[in-house]
Design an enzyme around this catalytic site. Structure first.
Site, PDB file in Angstrom:
ATOM      1  N   ASP A  88       0.830  -1.201   0.000  1.00 35.63           N
ATOM      2  CA  ASP A  88       0.000   0.000   0.000  1.00 35.63           C
ATOM      3  C   ASP A  88       0.867   1.255   0.000  1.00 35.63           C
ATOM      4  O   ASP A  88       2.094   1.178   0.099  1.00 35.63           O
ATOM      5  CB  ASP A  88      -0.970  -0.010   1.199  1.00 35.63           C
ATOM      6  CG  ASP A  88      -0.333  -0.537   2.487  1.00 35.63           C
ATOM      7  OD1 ASP A  88       0.907  -0.563   2.566  1.00 35.63           O
ATOM      8  OD2 ASP A  88      -1.064  -0.915   3.409  1.00 35.63           O
ATOM      9  N   ASP A 157      -8.136  -2.650  13.914  1.00 31.98           N
ATOM     10  CA  ASP A 157      -9.515  -2.856  13.440  1.00 31.98           C
ATOM     11  C   ASP A 157      -9.619  -4.007  12.442  1.00 31.98           C
ATOM     12  O   ASP A 157     -10.643  -4.181  11.787  1.00 31.98           O
ATOM     13  CB  ASP A 157     -10.071  -1.565  12.812  1.00 31.98           C
ATOM     14  CG  ASP A 157      -9.244  -1.089  11.617  1.00 31.98           C
ATOM     15  OD1 ASP A 157      -8.264  -1.777  11.235  1.00 31.98           O
ATOM     16  OD2 ASP A 157      -9.576  -0.033  11.048  1.00 31.98           O
ATOM     17  N   HIS A 159      -7.722  -4.361   9.693  1.00 34.74           N
ATOM     18  CA  HIS A 159      -7.380  -4.085   8.290  1.00 34.74           C
ATOM     19  C   HIS A 159      -6.134  -4.858   7.890  1.00 34.74           C
ATOM     20  O   HIS A 159      -5.246  -5.105   8.700  1.00 34.74           O
ATOM     21  CB  HIS A 159      -7.246  -2.580   8.002  1.00 34.74           C
ATOM     22  CG  HIS A 159      -6.085  -1.896   8.627  1.00 34.74           C
ATOM     23  ND1 HIS A 159      -6.206  -0.865   9.540  1.00 34.74           N
ATOM     24  CD2 HIS A 159      -4.748  -2.060   8.462  1.00 34.74           C
ATOM     25  CE1 HIS A 159      -5.022  -0.438   9.891  1.00 34.74           C
ATOM     26  NE2 HIS A 159      -4.104  -1.145   9.267  1.00 34.74           N
ATOM     27  N   GLU A 164      -9.706  -1.157   4.998  1.00 33.71           N
ATOM     28  CA  GLU A 164     -10.386  -0.872   6.260  1.00 33.71           C
ATOM     29  C   GLU A 164     -11.712  -1.641   6.315  1.00 33.71           C
ATOM     30  O   GLU A 164     -12.149  -2.199   5.302  1.00 33.71           O
ATOM     31  CB  GLU A 164     -10.645   0.639   6.363  1.00 33.71           C
ATOM     32  CG  GLU A 164      -9.379   1.494   6.420  1.00 33.71           C
ATOM     33  CD  GLU A 164      -8.700   1.470   7.799  1.00 33.71           C
ATOM     34  OE1 GLU A 164      -8.846   0.473   8.539  1.00 33.71           O
ATOM     35  OE2 GLU A 164      -8.009   2.449   8.113  1.00 33.71           O
TER      36      GLU A 164
HETATM   37  C1  F6R Z   1       1.186  -1.492   6.087  1.00 39.86           C
HETATM   38  C2  F6R Z   1      -0.017  -2.255   6.215  1.00 39.86           C
HETATM   39  C3  F6R Z   1      -0.888  -2.149   7.402  1.00 39.86           C
HETATM   40  C4  F6R Z   1      -0.146  -2.478   8.683  1.00 39.86           C
HETATM   41  C5  F6R Z   1      -1.061  -2.336   9.882  1.00 39.86           C
HETATM   42  C6  F6R Z   1      -0.335  -2.637  11.170  1.00 39.86           C
HETATM   43  O1  F6R Z   1       1.792  -1.769   4.831  1.00 39.86           O
HETATM   44  O2  F6R Z   1      -0.302  -2.975   5.326  1.00 39.86           O
HETATM   45  O3  F6R Z   1      -1.948  -3.074   7.252  1.00 39.86           O
HETATM   46  O4  F6R Z   1       0.364  -3.774   8.598  1.00 39.86           O
HETATM   47  O5  F6R Z   1      -1.558  -1.031   9.916  1.00 39.86           O
HETATM   48  O6  F6R Z   1       0.602  -1.627  11.388  1.00 39.86           O
HETATM   49  P1  F6R Z   1       1.768  -1.836  12.451  1.00 39.86           P
HETATM   50  O7  F6R Z   1       2.624  -2.928  11.928  1.00 39.86           O
HETATM   51  O8  F6R Z   1       2.505  -0.535  12.461  1.00 39.86           O
HETATM   52  O9  F6R Z   1       1.111  -2.187  13.719  1.00 39.86           O
END
Ligand code: F6R
Length: 282
Positions: A88, A157, A159, A164
């Protein structure tokens, strides 16, 4: 206790998985989990040097990248023929912004190992034609032969990527609006200033993610415990996009004890993994 039935390949020629649809591996620490995932990636690259890796950002996979750099420096693995695709990207951050995911992937993994120039890609969140950039990204993944192994973190959440809640489980790369929760979670990368966190992102869709050959979702710490429980044991729902892992024939969830703490069947997962035939790997 009822567990979902084993998934057997449609050709019936092999039977990779044991007992559970999503395999849960509970490790004593984040370091152990990072090493396990790093080992699986190194094994893949040694089996298939041209492998295509799906690269997540955020804090969760950083230990995996450190582990891969260590293996690369020890001469155990090479990325010279491999390709990488980021999950992303923020919309509206210039590509050289230190928190653009393109910059993060470059800094944390791409330029620390021997990836060839231009072999690691990300969605173009700086593009003037966003739909065209999303379509081009999907095409580039397909043209590369598809992602062999996709590393995933999970949001509080549920995702995955930046899909989301209420993301179509069939979605492909597209623009999404971040929830306030995710923007607050990510403000730590932007001087704790919510105003600096972009509101929009481009993300591989849940459907894009499900096309990868092997999904390896990592989660550390108690604040991920509910998301991990829902991912593995909850009903499949677009409200919690990570539950789509249950639709995948080869999904591995690697969690530390704290992230595993809300799993009803935790002891069974541990027993299953402890008794897994070693040749299966993860
Ligand atoms: C980032 C991504 C997000 C993160 C998620 C968890 O490329 O795909 O889905 O994996 O927001 O973020 P962290 O690892 O910072 O807890």
């Amino acid at each position: 206790m009822t567990l979902a039935p084993e998934i057997v390949s449609l050709t019936g020629t092999h039977c990779r998985r044991v007992e559970v649809v999503v395999e849960v591996v509970v490790v004593p620490s984040k370091n152990d989990g990072s090493e396990l995932a790093g080992g699986a990636i190194a094994d893949l690259l040694n089996r298939k040097p041209t492998a295509v890796l799906g690269l997540a950002t955020g804090s969760t996979p950083l230990g995996v990248y450190d582990d891969l750099v260590r293996r690369y420096e020890a001469g155990e693995v090479s990325f010279a023929q491999a390709k990488g695709f980021a999950l992303d990207e923020y919309v509206g951050l210039p590509p050289n912004h230190p928190e653009s995911y393109r910059a993060v992937i470059k800094r944390e993994i791409a330029e620390r190992v021997d990836f060839a120039p231009d072999s690691v890609h990300g969605p173009d969140g700086w593009a003037s034609d966003i739909p065209a950039a999303c379509a081009a990204y999907e095409e580039a993944i397909v043209a590369a032969g598809g992602i062999d192994l996709q590393i995933l973190g999970v949001g509080t959440d549920g995702h995955i990527g930046f899909n989301e809640p209420i993301s179509s489980l069939a979605s492909l790369t597209r623009i999404k609006t971040l929830t306030e929760q995710t923007r607050e979670d990510n403000a730590r990368f932007f001087d704790d200033d919510l105003a600096q966190v972009p509101t929009h992102v481009l993300t591989q869709g849940v459907g894009t993610i499900l096309r990868a050959g092997h999904l390896v979702l990592l989660a550390w710490g108690e604040n991920k415990a509910e998301a991990v429980r829902d991912t593995v044991e909850g009903p499949i729902t677009s409200m919690i996009p990570s539950t789509a892992l249950q639709l995948h024939p080869h999904a591995t969830v690697v969690v530390d004890e704290a992230a595993a703490s809300a799993l009803a069947n935790r002891d069974h997962y541990k027993w299953t993994y402890a008794n897994k035939p070693a040749w299966q790997g993860i």
